[in-house]
Enzyme design. Structure first.
Site, PDB file in Angstrom:
ATOM      1  N   ALA A  30       0.852  -1.193   0.000  1.00 20.17           N
ATOM      2  CA  ALA A  30       0.000   0.000   0.000  1.00 20.17           C
ATOM      3  C   ALA A  30       0.884   1.237   0.000  1.00 20.17           C
ATOM      4  CB  ALA A  30      -0.893  -0.004   1.234  1.00 20.17           C
ATOM      5  N   ALA A  32       0.724   5.716   0.444  1.00 19.57           N
ATOM      6  CA  ALA A  32      -0.059   6.888   0.843  1.00 19.57           C
ATOM      7  C   ALA A  32       0.833   8.118   0.750  1.00 19.57           C
ATOM      8  CB  ALA A  32      -0.604   6.695   2.250  1.00 19.57           C
ATOM      9  N   SER A  33       0.322   9.253   1.216  1.00 22.34           N
ATOM     10  CA  SER A  33       1.052  10.507   1.023  1.00 22.34           C
ATOM     11  C   SER A  33       2.324  10.585   1.857  1.00 22.34           C
ATOM     12  CB  SER A  33       0.140  11.687   1.347  1.00 22.34           C
ATOM     13  OG  SER A  33      -0.411  11.534   2.639  1.00 22.34           O
ATOM     14  N   LEU A  34       2.325   9.961   3.044  1.00 21.70           N
ATOM     15  CA  LEU A  34       3.485  10.080   3.930  1.00 21.70           C
ATOM     16  C   LEU A  34       4.429   8.884   3.849  1.00 21.70           C
ATOM     17  CD1 LEU A  34       1.843  11.544   7.170  1.00 21.70           C
ATOM     18  CD2 LEU A  34       2.823  12.764   5.221  1.00 21.70           C
ATOM     19  N   GLN A  36       4.865   4.277   2.683  1.00 19.19           N
ATOM     20  CA  GLN A  36       4.347   3.084   2.013  1.00 19.19           C
ATOM     21  C   GLN A  36       4.694   1.849   2.833  1.00 19.19           C
ATOM     22  OE1 GLN A  36       6.432   4.234  -1.594  1.00 19.19           O
ATOM     23  NE2 GLN A  36       7.608   2.321  -1.576  1.00 19.19           N
ATOM     24  N   LYS A  51       6.394  -0.368   7.448  1.00 17.85           N
ATOM     25  CA  LYS A  51       5.946   0.939   6.958  1.00 17.85           C
ATOM     26  C   LYS A  51       7.156   1.875   6.912  1.00 17.85           C
ATOM     27  CE  LYS A  51       2.519   4.494   8.240  1.00 17.85           C
ATOM     28  NZ  LYS A  51       1.408   4.762   9.177  1.00 17.85           N
ATOM     29  N   ASP A 186      -8.695   7.551  12.776  1.00 19.01           N
ATOM     30  CA  ASP A 186      -8.791   7.461  11.318  1.00 19.01           C
ATOM     31  C   ASP A 186      -9.329   6.096  10.865  1.00 19.01           C
ATOM     32  OD1 ASP A 186      -8.566   8.514   8.788  1.00 19.01           O
ATOM     33  OD2 ASP A 186      -6.447   8.023   8.549  1.00 19.01           O
TER      34      ASP A 186
END
Length: 336
Positions: A30, A32-34, A36, A51, A186
């Site tokens: 996956a 994301a903006s910050l 992976q 991560k 979230d």
């Protein structure tokens, strides 16, 4: 690119990837903006998810925050809305949240804390971090195999006790908010998975909300008043929630809150969204010249996601009824 990811992992952990992991998938699971996430295995074969923060993202975020702060300060001194919405305060809240998300050691602490707080809910899984394999920019945790709640197949849906899972999810978030004062902020559908064992897994705990004991108590009273259609009581709590500014119109505000609660009381199960009520209440507070607590907006966003996930599991779930059924027990636990 994997070369950049490899450099960050090896720099932060102080060891070659091949020494720390027996397997490290170059293709991310996956992104994301910050950061992976990559699937990997430790030397002992334990399956993990790693991560990794994107290169230079912290510098980019710092620049963006500085620009936002400057804009917020400009608007706060030159517009009524800028003052009423406390834009500099909002940016500061956002700064705190986003910088926390950039610190993966803090996220590892969140994983451990929420894992312990939700231990009583046997149908909920929170992956634990791996000690010694985590830094500010690298987070290694248990690998959880699952499908996001909105992506489960019709066949799997028939095999799951979806009503029980949805009810457990709602109860778990009520406990986090009212009893623990710390909640996963979230829980959008991509962060709540159905595991192969038919359990719920909460992932990506970079953003959490914290509530003071006083705020917890007021929010519980507010949720109960709204769920039981007691508009006057909801207005009492709402008046205490906000910071009163010049021009505050208390009678008008009380009428608006009573109308909101009355409207909610006539909504169908499918229409009612407790998160939406929190966001609308936050808007009413601002419209009537009060300053809404930042926690109320974050809570509204969180509960809106919980509503969405719970109803993806069970469209017939009555979240309102869930609040009522669990309210008494939550009140007793808060007093203890």
């Amino acid at each position: 690119p994997f070369a950049a990811i490899q450099a960050i992992v090896e720099d932060d952990l102080g060891v070659r990837i091949s020494k720390a992991f027996s397997v490290f998938d170059e293709r991310p699971l996956a992104t994301a903006s910050l950061g992976q996430v990559h699937r990997a295995a430790l030397r002992d074969g334990r399956a993990v998810a790693v991560k990794v923060q994107r290169p230079e993202v912290a510098t980019q975020v710092a620049g963006d925050l500085e620009a936002l702060q400057e804009i917020a300060g400009f608007l706060a001194t030159r517009s009524d809305a800028g003052q009423r919405y406390d834009l500099p305060g909002m940016v500061e809240e956002f700064r705190t949240a986003i910088l926390a998300e950039l610190d993966y050691e803090r996220e590892a602490q969140h994983l451990t804390l929420i894992h312990e707080n939700l231990a009583e809910f046997k149908a909920i899984v929170v992956p634990l971090p791996v000690p010694g394999y985590t830094s500010t920019r690298v987070l290694t945790m248990d690998y959880v195999s699952g499908t996001k709640v909105t992506g489960i197949s019709p066949l799997v849906r028939t095999e799951l006790d979806r009503t029980a899972l949805a009810d457990t999810l709602v109860r778990a978030y009520l406990k986090q908010i009212v009893i623990d004062g710390v909640f996963h902020a979230d829980p959008h559908p991509g962060n709540v998975l159905i595991t192969e064992d038919g359990l719920l897994a909460l992932v990506d705990l970079g953003m959490i909300g914290r509530l003071s004991p006083q705020m917890q108590e007021r929010l519980l009273k507010l949720l109960l008043a709204v769920s039981e259609c007691r508009g006057e009581e909801a207005a009492d709590v709402a008046v205490a929630l906000g910071e009163k500014l010049e021009g505050f119109n208390e009678p008008g505000f009380r009428r608006a809150v009573a109308w909101l609660v009355g409207r909610v009381g006539h909504q169908s199960i499918g229409e009612f969204q407790v998160g939406q009520v929190c966001l609308e209440l936050s808007q009413l507070i601002r419209e009537h010249h009060m300053r809404a607590p930042a926690e109320l907006t974050l809570l509204g966003k969180t509960l809106l996601n919980v509503d969405q996930v719970a109803k993806a599991l069970d469209p017939t779930l009555d979240v309102n009824d869930g609040v009522r059924r669990n309210g008494g027990e939550l009140m007793r636990r808060r007093m203890r």
